[in-house]
Design a protein around this motif. Sequence first.
Motif, mmCIF file in Angstrom:
data_model
loop_
_atom_site.group_PDB
_atom_site.id
_atom_site.type_symbol
_atom_site.label_atom_id
_atom_site.label_comp_id
_atom_site.label_asym_id
_atom_site.label_seq_id
_atom_site.Cartn_x
_atom_site.Cartn_y
_atom_site.Cartn_z
ATOM 1 N N SER A 23 10.735 -15.416 28.827
ATOM 2 C CA SER A 23 10.260 -16.665 29.425
ATOM 3 C C SER A 23 11.413 -17.650 29.598
ATOM 4 O O SER A 23 11.464 -18.401 30.577
ATOM 5 N N THR A 24 12.358 -17.622 28.675
ATOM 6 C CA THR A 24 13.529 -18.479 28.776
ATOM 7 C C THR A 24 14.386 -18.082 29.977
ATOM 8 O O THR A 24 14.901 -18.946 30.696
ATOM 9 N N ALA A 25 14.517 -16.786 30.221
ATOM 10 C CA ALA A 25 15.319 -16.321 31.361
ATOM 11 C C ALA A 25 14.698 -16.751 32.690
ATOM 12 O O ALA A 25 15.405 -17.239 33.587
ATOM 13 N N VAL A 26 13.391 -16.596 32.817
ATOM 14 C CA VAL A 26 12.725 -17.003 34.054
ATOM 15 C C VAL A 26 12.807 -18.520 34.212
ATOM 16 O O VAL A 26 13.102 -19.031 35.298
ATOM 17 N N ALA A 27 12.571 -19.247 33.122
ATOM 18 C CA ALA A 27 12.644 -20.713 33.166
ATOM 19 C C ALA A 27 14.048 -21.178 33.539
ATOM 20 O O ALA A 27 14.205 -22.149 34.291
ATOM 21 N N ALA A 28 15.061 -20.494 33.036
ATOM 22 C CA ALA A 28 16.445 -20.869 33.352
ATOM 23 C C ALA A 28 16.723 -20.720 34.843
ATOM 24 O O ALA A 28 17.411 -21.558 35.440
ATOM 25 N N ALA A 29 16.168 -19.670 35.455
ATOM 26 C CA ALA A 29 16.356 -19.476 36.896
ATOM 27 C C ALA A 29 15.681 -20.610 37.675
ATOM 28 O O ALA A 29 16.273 -21.180 38.602
ATOM 29 N N VAL A 30 14.459 -20.943 37.301
ATOM 30 C CA VAL A 30 13.733 -22.029 37.975
ATOM 31 C C VAL A 30 14.476 -23.354 37.774
ATOM 32 O O VAL A 30 14.645 -24.137 38.706
ATOM 33 N N LEU A 31 14.927 -23.585 36.551
ATOM 34 C CA LEU A 31 15.655 -24.815 36.260
ATOM 35 C C LEU A 31 16.973 -24.877 37.032
ATOM 36 O O LEU A 31 17.366 -25.945 37.521
ATOM 37 N N GLY A 32 17.639 -23.742 37.182
ATOM 38 C CA GLY A 32 18.895 -23.710 37.936
ATOM 39 C C GLY A 32 18.704 -24.102 39.393
ATOM 40 O O GLY A 32 19.471 -24.911 39.934
ATOM 41 N N VAL A 33 17.668 -23.560 40.022
ATOM 42 C CA VAL A 33 17.374 -23.917 41.413
ATOM 43 C C VAL A 33 17.006 -25.399 41.500
ATOM 44 O O VAL A 33 17.454 -26.122 42.389
ATOM 45 N N SER A 34 16.196 -25.850 40.550
ATOM 46 C CA SER A 34 15.771 -27.254 40.528
ATOM 47 C C SER A 34 16.954 -28.188 40.361
ATOM 48 O O SER A 34 17.072 -29.197 41.064
ATOM 49 N N ALA A 35 17.832 -27.866 39.436
ATOM 50 C CA ALA A 35 19.020 -28.692 39.215
ATOM 51 C C ALA A 35 19.923 -28.677 40.448
ATOM 52 O O ALA A 35 20.525 -29.705 40.802
ATOM 53 N N GLY A 36 19.989 -27.530 41.125
ATOM 54 C CA GLY A 36 20.779 -27.448 42.351
ATOM 55 C C GLY A 36 20.241 -28.370 43.437
ATOM 56 O O GLY A 36 21.014 -29.038 44.134
ATOM 57 N N LEU A 37 18.919 -28.411 43.574
ATOM 58 C CA LEU A 37 18.315 -29.325 44.548
ATOM 59 C C LEU A 37 18.619 -30.775 44.193
ATOM 60 O O LEU A 37 18.995 -31.576 45.057
ATOM 61 N N LEU A 38 18.431 -31.111 42.929
ATOM 62 C CA LEU A 38 18.694 -32.487 42.482
ATOM 63 C C LEU A 38 20.155 -32.873 42.701
ATOM 64 O O LEU A 38 20.453 -33.909 43.301
ATOM 65 N N ALA A 39 21.050 -32.052 42.196
ATOM 66 C CA ALA A 39 22.478 -32.375 42.280
ATOM 67 C C ALA A 39 22.976 -32.357 43.724
ATOM 68 O O ALA A 39 23.747 -33.236 44.127
#
Length: 139
Positions: A23-39
Motif C-alpha cells: 500500500s505504501t508503494a502504490v501511495a508513493a506513486a500517487v503522491l509522486g504524480v500529485s507532487a509533480g502536478l503541484l510543483a
Amino acid sequence: MLFTAAGLAQRVMARGRRATPSSTAVAAAVLGVSAGLLAGSAGAFRRHRTTVDPLGVERAGHLVVDGPNRLTRNPMYVGLGGALLAHAIARRSLAAVIPVLGFYLLMDRHQIPAEEAALEERFGQAYRDYRRTVPRWLF
C-alpha cells in the motif's frame, strides 16, 4: 484549510489502519504524480511571476496555460486531492476516501467557480478559450 480539515478527518476515519509495503508503494506513486502536478504548476506560476493565492485571483498578472495547466485547469487542487488519496491508499482505508471526495466536491462547487469568474473577468476571451480546451479536472 479545507485540505487540512480533510487530512484530519482521514486520520480519524482511518484510525487503526496500518500501511503495508504494497500500500505504501502504490501511495508513493500517487503522491509522486500529485507532487509533480503541484510543483510543476507552482513553478509555471513563478516563471510567469503571477500569484498562486486562490483568494487573490484578481492580482493574477498572467494566465498560466503551460506546464501541468495544459492537462487540467486546476493542477494544484488535483495534486492536493491526490495527496489525500495517497494517504487513504497507504492506510488501506475506504472510509478515508470520503474526505477526498468531499475535498473535490467543495472545491468544484465553491472555490473554483469563484476563481473562474475572477479569471474570466480579468482575462476575458483568452480565459474562455482556455476553459473551452482544457478540462477543469483531468477529464
